[in-house]
Motif scaffolding. Structure first.
Motif, PDB file in Angstrom:
ATOM      1  N   LYS A 127      10.681  58.468 -13.901  1.00  0.00           N
ATOM      2  CA  LYS A 127       9.261  58.648 -14.179  1.00  0.00           C
ATOM      3  C   LYS A 127       8.892  57.834 -15.418  1.00  0.00           C
ATOM      4  CE  LYS A 127       8.693  62.088 -11.149  1.00  0.00           C
ATOM      5  NZ  LYS A 127       7.956  63.322 -11.205  1.00  0.00           N
ATOM      6  N   ALA A 128       7.621  57.494 -15.510  1.00  0.00           N
ATOM      7  CA  ALA A 128       7.147  56.735 -16.667  1.00  0.00           C
ATOM      8  C   ALA A 128       6.945  57.668 -17.853  1.00  0.00           C
ATOM      9  CB  ALA A 128       5.835  56.044 -16.335  1.00  0.00           C
ATOM     10  N   GLU A 129       7.087  57.111 -19.041  1.00  0.00           N
ATOM     11  CA  GLU A 129       6.739  57.826 -20.266  1.00  0.00           C
ATOM     12  C   GLU A 129       6.201  56.817 -21.259  1.00  0.00           C
ATOM     13  OE1 GLU A 129      10.345  59.885 -21.222  1.00  0.00           O
ATOM     14  OE2 GLU A 129      11.334  58.088 -21.959  1.00  0.00           O
ATOM     15  N   ALA A 130       5.367  57.315 -22.162  1.00  0.00           N
ATOM     16  CA  ALA A 130       4.736  56.466 -23.162  1.00  0.00           C
ATOM     17  C   ALA A 130       5.497  56.575 -24.481  1.00  0.00           C
ATOM     18  CB  ALA A 130       3.285  56.882 -23.363  1.00  0.00           C
ATOM     19  N   ILE A 131       5.346  55.568 -25.320  1.00  0.00           N
ATOM     20  CA  ILE A 131       5.969  55.620 -26.643  1.00  0.00           C
ATOM     21  C   ILE A 131       5.395  56.805 -27.408  1.00  0.00           C
ATOM     22  CG2 ILE A 131       6.462  53.140 -26.746  1.00  0.00           C
ATOM     23  CD1 ILE A 131       3.967  52.861 -28.572  1.00  0.00           C
ATOM     24  N   GLU A 132       6.147  57.318 -28.357  1.00  0.00           N
ATOM     25  CA  GLU A 132       5.746  58.494 -29.126  1.00  0.00           C
ATOM     26  C   GLU A 132       4.568  58.232 -30.047  1.00  0.00           C
ATOM     27  OE1 GLU A 132       6.977  61.707 -29.232  1.00  0.00           O
ATOM     28  OE2 GLU A 132       8.069  61.199 -27.417  1.00  0.00           O
ATOM     29  N   GLY A 133       4.556  57.112 -30.722  1.00  0.00           N
ATOM     30  CA  GLY A 133       3.556  56.864 -31.759  1.00  0.00           C
ATOM     31  C   GLY A 133       2.296  56.204 -31.244  1.00  0.00           C
ATOM     32  N   GLU A 134       1.551  55.714 -32.207  1.00  0.00           N
ATOM     33  CA  GLU A 134       0.312  55.003 -31.906  1.00  0.00           C
ATOM     34  C   GLU A 134       0.624  53.694 -31.168  1.00  0.00           C
ATOM     35  OE1 GLU A 134      -3.019  55.693 -32.691  1.00  0.00           O
ATOM     36  OE2 GLU A 134      -2.350  57.692 -33.289  1.00  0.00           O
ATOM     37  N   VAL A 135      -0.236  53.352 -30.238  1.00  0.00           N
ATOM     38  CA  VAL A 135      -0.102  52.086 -29.521  1.00  0.00           C
ATOM     39  C   VAL A 135      -0.452  50.963 -30.499  1.00  0.00           C
ATOM     40  CG1 VAL A 135      -1.053  50.689 -27.658  1.00  0.00           C
ATOM     41  CG2 VAL A 135      -0.674  53.144 -27.317  1.00  0.00           C
ATOM     42  N   PRO A 136       0.422  49.952 -30.597  1.00  0.00           N
ATOM     43  CA  PRO A 136       0.103  48.825 -31.485  1.00  0.00           C
ATOM     44  C   PRO A 136      -1.219  48.177 -31.068  1.00  0.00           C
ATOM     45  CG  PRO A 136       2.380  48.692 -30.728  1.00  0.00           C
ATOM     46  CD  PRO A 136       1.720  49.789 -29.949  1.00  0.00           C
ATOM     47  N   GLU A 137      -1.969  47.738 -32.058  1.00  0.00           N
ATOM     48  CA  GLU A 137      -3.290  47.157 -31.786  1.00  0.00           C
ATOM     49  C   GLU A 137      -3.207  46.001 -30.795  1.00  0.00           C
ATOM     50  OE1 GLU A 137      -6.993  45.345 -34.320  1.00  0.00           O
ATOM     51  OE2 GLU A 137      -5.804  46.952 -35.215  1.00  0.00           O
ATOM     52  N   THR A 138      -2.141  45.233 -30.861  1.00  0.00           N
ATOM     53  CA  THR A 138      -1.987  44.082 -29.964  1.00  0.00           C
ATOM     54  C   THR A 138      -1.748  44.509 -28.512  1.00  0.00           C
ATOM     55  OG1 THR A 138       0.365  43.994 -30.481  1.00  0.00           O
ATOM     56  CG2 THR A 138      -1.098  42.581 -31.781  1.00  0.00           C
ATOM     57  N   GLU A 139      -1.427  45.777 -28.291  1.00  0.00           N
ATOM     58  CA  GLU A 139      -1.128  46.267 -26.941  1.00  0.00           C
ATOM     59  C   GLU A 139      -2.227  47.152 -26.359  1.00  0.00           C
ATOM     60  OE1 GLU A 139       1.447  45.225 -25.230  1.00  0.00           O
ATOM     61  OE2 GLU A 139       2.223  44.073 -26.922  1.00  0.00           O
TER      62      GLU A 139
END
Length: 62
Positions: A31-43
């Motif tokens: 399954k997909a999961e997202a990174i724990e922290g804030e999404v980098p502005e460039t992403e």
């Protein structure tokens, strides 16, 4: 901004990971999961595209 993936809804298609690998990855259960922290502005644009492209709507803003 942060994202989260609903594990009960995710079908493990990998579209989000292929669209934005800096933010989304596949876990050991396939399954997909997202990174724990804030999404980098460039992403931010790619992450939003991945959210919008999820075929089952499993990605949510957290």
């Amino acid at each position: 901004m942060k994202y989260r993936v609903d594990q009960d809804t995710c079908i493990g298609c990998g579209l989000c990971n292929s669209t934005c690998p800096a933010v989304f990855n596949m876990n050991d259960e396939g399954k997909a999961e997202a990174i724990e922290g804030e999404v980098p502005e460039t992403e931010l644009d790619a992450a939003a595209e991945a959210k919008d492209g999820c075929p089952v709507g499993a990605i949510e803003e957290a």
